[in-house]
Design an enzyme around this catalytic site. Sequence first.
Site, mmCIF file in Angstrom:
data_model
loop_
_atom_site.group_PDB
_atom_site.id
_atom_site.type_symbol
_atom_site.label_atom_id
_atom_site.label_comp_id
_atom_site.label_asym_id
_atom_site.label_seq_id
_atom_site.Cartn_x
_atom_site.Cartn_y
_atom_site.Cartn_z
ATOM 1 N N SER A 50 0.860 -1.189 0.000
ATOM 2 C CA SER A 50 0.000 0.000 0.000
ATOM 3 C C SER A 50 0.897 1.240 0.000
ATOM 4 O O SER A 50 2.109 1.135 0.246
ATOM 5 C CB SER A 50 -0.874 0.009 1.250
ATOM 6 N N ASP A 82 -0.678 -1.401 -4.241
ATOM 7 C CA ASP A 82 -2.070 -1.622 -3.859
ATOM 8 C C ASP A 82 -2.729 -0.266 -3.581
ATOM 9 O O ASP A 82 -2.152 0.578 -2.878
ATOM 10 C CB ASP A 82 -2.058 -2.485 -2.584
ATOM 11 N N HIS A 180 -12.686 -4.011 3.535
ATOM 12 C CA HIS A 180 -11.363 -4.182 4.138
ATOM 13 C C HIS A 180 -11.454 -4.382 5.657
ATOM 14 O O HIS A 180 -12.414 -3.945 6.282
ATOM 15 C CB HIS A 180 -10.490 -2.957 3.834
ATOM 16 N N ALA A 212 -10.778 -9.637 1.082
ATOM 17 C CA ALA A 212 -11.161 -11.052 0.980
ATOM 18 C C ALA A 212 -10.706 -11.908 2.150
ATOM 19 O O ALA A 212 -10.856 -13.126 2.124
ATOM 20 C CB ALA A 212 -10.618 -11.623 -0.329
HETATM 21 P P1 13P Z 1 -8.424 -7.642 3.797
HETATM 22 O O1 13P Z 1 -8.463 -6.500 4.745
HETATM 23 O O2 13P Z 1 -9.719 -8.380 3.765
HETATM 24 O O3 13P Z 1 -7.259 -8.540 4.029
HETATM 25 O O4 13P Z 1 -8.243 -7.014 2.325
HETATM 26 C C1 13P Z 1 -6.981 -6.617 1.876
HETATM 27 C C2 13P Z 1 -7.044 -5.817 0.618
HETATM 28 O O5 13P Z 1 -8.034 -5.740 -0.081
HETATM 29 C C3 13P Z 1 -5.813 -5.111 0.235
HETATM 30 O O6 13P Z 1 -5.999 -4.368 -0.928
HETATM 31 O O1 G3H Z 2 -6.374 -2.389 1.317
HETATM 32 C C1 G3H Z 2 -5.661 -1.930 2.203
HETATM 33 C C2 G3H Z 2 -4.611 -2.748 2.819
HETATM 34 O O2 G3H Z 2 -5.139 -3.562 3.837
HETATM 35 C C3 G3H Z 2 -3.446 -1.904 3.273
HETATM 36 O O3 G3H Z 2 -3.706 -1.149 4.391
HETATM 37 O O4 G3H Z 2 -2.859 1.211 4.142
HETATM 38 O O5 G3H Z 2 -2.922 0.058 6.382
HETATM 39 O O6 G3H Z 2 -1.254 -0.599 4.658
HETATM 40 P P1 G3H Z 2 -2.633 -0.056 4.924
HETATM 41 ZN ZN ZN Z 3 -7.919 -3.505 -1.079
#
Ligand code: 13P
Ligand code: G3H
Ligand code: ZN
Length: 307
Positions: A50, A82, A180, A212
């Site tokens: 991320s 991501d 999420h 997921a």
């Molecule tokens: P989760 O929070 O369900 O693991 O999803 C992760 C996600 O979509 C990261 O892009």
């Molecule tokens: O979709 C989001 C991921 O779970 C990443 O989260 O921004 O806390 O790293 P984060």
């Molecule tokens: Zn996501």
Amino acid sequence: MTLVTGKDILAPARADGYAVGAFNTSNLEITQAVFEAASEMRSPVMVATSQSAITYAGHEQIRFMVEDLAERAGVPAALHLDHGTDLDVVRSCLEHGWSSVMIDGSHLPFEENVRVTKEVVEMAAPRGVSVEAELGRLMGIEDEIAVAASEATYTDPDEAREFVERTGCDSLAVAIGTSHGAYKFKSEPKLAIDRLRKIAERVAVPLVLHGASAVPPDVLGLAQRYGAVLPGARGVPPESIREAVAHGIAKVNIDTDLRLAFTARVRQVLAETPEVFDPRKILAAAREGMKEVVKSKMELFGSTGKI
Ligand code: 13P
Ligand code: G3H
Ligand code: ZN
């Protein structure tokens, strides 16, 4: 094996009806767990970062760590951005050797989402990097005002076709009822599989399922036994994931389940062996727990033995 693109990994998955896991990382032990699992399961894999993970760990550190571990594991692997929302971050990932990027314009009006996604597709093309986009919005349970209201945020199948045609994105994240984090459903988990089927009929590129994680009862139970406070945590059951993969999902994103496994094992080690203060002993246990989670996901998604 050097990093391959998301498209290289996901096109065969969509064609053959299995999915590849995209596991979020921000440190060494998570990344080791992912690649040890991929190597043992002979599975292609995507490692996702991320924007905040990149701020935490740094582009160079992530890139060299992932590339080296991928090479040692000898599996096809992509390093993926991501939820890119900041074009400067997308650009910097391209410059630092990411082989896959996501532009997340899902919060924008349709035309704006098309525009920003096209811009990223054009930015990524000279480097041969593939682009994931998102249409429809993932809501948290706190956003769930009413069923009708939350369904209005789901991906529209006809819009999905138009979006992919106009943007040229390589994969599409869809909103079909997941969210999420560890608190996905207030009542019985339910995914809009019929809607997914309609999207898959109209869109040929690989489809992506965010949010997921399963919040596995054994992992949650272990964390709670050692003091974690996670009341009402609930994820997507494995049967729903299996159904989604059977209907066109080719990439499944997992972050929360790794966080839970990490937390559970660290808590356990600290509670059971209070004399331990070597970080390697604490983190090796966490790594083992995360590796078990990754292996079980690869089996569930059907990506084992695909290399
Ligand atoms: P989760 O929070 O369900 O693991 O999803 C992760 C996600 O979509 C990261 O892009
Ligand atoms: O979709 C989001 C991921 O779970 C990443 O989260 O921004 O806390 O790293 P984060
Ligand atoms: Zn996501």
